[in-house]
Motif scaffolding. Structure first.
Motif, PDB file in Angstrom:
ATOM      1  N   VAL A  75      61.549 -45.363 144.803  1.00  0.00           N
ATOM      2  CA  VAL A  75      61.085 -44.175 144.089  1.00  0.00           C
ATOM      3  C   VAL A  75      59.947 -43.532 144.882  1.00  0.00           C
ATOM      4  N   PRO A  76      60.088 -42.257 145.222  1.00  0.00           N
ATOM      5  CA  PRO A  76      59.032 -41.566 145.971  1.00  0.00           C
ATOM      6  C   PRO A  76      57.717 -41.505 145.191  1.00  0.00           C
ATOM      7  N   GLN A  77      56.657 -41.218 145.920  1.00  0.00           N
ATOM      8  CA  GLN A  77      55.319 -41.107 145.342  1.00  0.00           C
ATOM      9  C   GLN A  77      54.522 -40.111 146.175  1.00  0.00           C
ATOM     10  N   SER A  78      53.382 -39.711 145.693  1.00  0.00           N
ATOM     11  CA  SER A  78      52.498 -38.839 146.459  1.00  0.00           C
ATOM     12  C   SER A  78      51.898 -39.661 147.594  1.00  0.00           C
ATOM     13  N   PRO A  79      51.848 -39.207 148.805  1.00  0.00           N
ATOM     14  CA  PRO A  79      52.121 -37.911 149.411  1.00  0.00           C
ATOM     15  C   PRO A  79      53.453 -37.863 150.174  1.00  0.00           C
ATOM     16  N   ASP A  80      54.489 -38.570 149.685  1.00  0.00           N
ATOM     17  CA  ASP A  80      55.789 -38.522 150.360  1.00  0.00           C
ATOM     18  C   ASP A  80      56.257 -37.071 150.476  1.00  0.00           C
ATOM     19  N   ARG A  81      57.187 -36.847 151.395  1.00  0.00           N
ATOM     20  CA  ARG A  81      57.702 -35.492 151.617  1.00  0.00           C
ATOM     21  C   ARG A  81      59.194 -35.440 151.346  1.00  0.00           C
ATOM     22  N   VAL A  82      59.643 -34.266 150.927  1.00  0.00           N
ATOM     23  CA  VAL A  82      61.059 -34.019 150.654  1.00  0.00           C
ATOM     24  C   VAL A  82      61.455 -32.798 151.472  1.00  0.00           C
ATOM     25  N   SER A  83      62.536 -32.931 152.252  1.00  0.00           N
ATOM     26  CA  SER A  83      62.996 -31.781 153.025  1.00  0.00           C
ATOM     27  C   SER A  83      64.416 -31.415 152.622  1.00  0.00           C
ATOM     28  N   ARG A  84      64.730 -30.142 152.835  1.00  0.00           N
ATOM     29  CA  ARG A  84      66.074 -29.639 152.589  1.00  0.00           C
ATOM     30  C   ARG A  84      66.336 -28.538 153.610  1.00  0.00           C
ATOM     31  N   VAL A  85      67.608 -28.263 153.865  1.00  0.00           N
ATOM     32  CA  VAL A  85      67.975 -27.179 154.767  1.00  0.00           C
ATOM     33  C   VAL A  85      68.510 -26.039 153.916  1.00  0.00           C
ATOM     34  N   ARG A  86      67.892 -24.877 154.057  1.00  0.00           N
ATOM     35  CA  ARG A  86      68.269 -23.700 153.268  1.00  0.00           C
ATOM     36  C   ARG A  86      68.510 -22.542 154.230  1.00  0.00           C
ATOM     37  N   ASP A  87      69.728 -22.037 154.267  1.00  0.00           N
ATOM     38  CA  ASP A  87      70.097 -20.933 155.165  1.00  0.00           C
ATOM     39  C   ASP A  87      69.736 -21.251 156.620  1.00  0.00           C
ATOM     40  N   GLY A  88      69.968 -22.501 157.019  1.00  0.00           N
ATOM     41  CA  GLY A  88      69.725 -22.915 158.398  1.00  0.00           C
ATOM     42  C   GLY A  88      68.279 -23.240 158.726  1.00  0.00           C
ATOM     43  N   VAL A  89      67.379 -23.129 157.755  1.00  0.00           N
ATOM     44  CA  VAL A  89      65.960 -23.400 157.964  1.00  0.00           C
ATOM     45  C   VAL A  89      65.566 -24.646 157.182  1.00  0.00           C
ATOM     46  N   THR A  90      64.865 -25.559 157.847  1.00  0.00           N
ATOM     47  CA  THR A  90      64.400 -26.765 157.167  1.00  0.00           C
ATOM     48  C   THR A  90      63.099 -26.472 156.433  1.00  0.00           C
ATOM     49  N   GLU A  91      63.098 -26.721 155.133  1.00  0.00           N
ATOM     50  CA  GLU A  91      61.905 -26.566 154.305  1.00  0.00           C
ATOM     51  C   GLU A  91      61.378 -27.956 153.983  1.00  0.00           C
TER      52      GLU A  91
END
Length: 127
Positions: free
Chosen positions: A88-104
């Motif tokens: 289970v994630p916790q602070s300050p873990d990070r979450v990334s996703r790819v949206r329209d070819g850009v990684t957020e």
């Protein structure tokens, strides 16, 4: 399928339909800033459902929006089916996703209300 079985499967089904593949990057708090956490492995391809501006978080009294301040730039949440997570994630873990070819990339600011089968996290955009 009975109602109880359907209800138990709902978190997974919701993420399959409305979710998107995410990468959860383990981070550890440091003295000046957070850095990679070598004790946990990255989780890739986990289905997460993002909500932007999910609700207004405010500090201060009164009903007038002029008297309230938004908390720490929180503008998004992500939720995961607990069964889909290796940890289970916790602070300050990070979450990334790819949206329209850009990684957020988003940092977990704090956990939200725990929905037993679903875990929710408030996010702040990193990049």
């Amino acid at each position: 399928m009975d109602f109880k079985t359907t209800r138990a499967r709902l978190p997974s089904m919701t993420r399959e339909v409305f979710g998107e593949p995410c990468t959860i990057i383990p981070m550890a708090e440091g003295r000046l800033k957070s850095g990679p956490d070598g004790t946990r492995t990255q989780q890739s391809g986990v289905a997460g459902r993002f909500d932007f501006n999910p609700e207004e978080f405010a500090l201060g009294g009164g009903r007038s929006t002029g008297e309230r301040a938004k908390v720490a730039g929180e503008s998004a949440t992500v939720s995961f089916d607990r069964a889909a997570l290796a940890w289970v994630p916790q602070s300050p873990d990070r979450v990334s996703r790819v949206r329209d070819g850009v990684t957020e990339v988003y940092e977990i600011v704090r956990p939200g209300r725990d929905g037993s089968n679903v875990v929710i996290f408030h996010l702040s955009r990193v990049s």
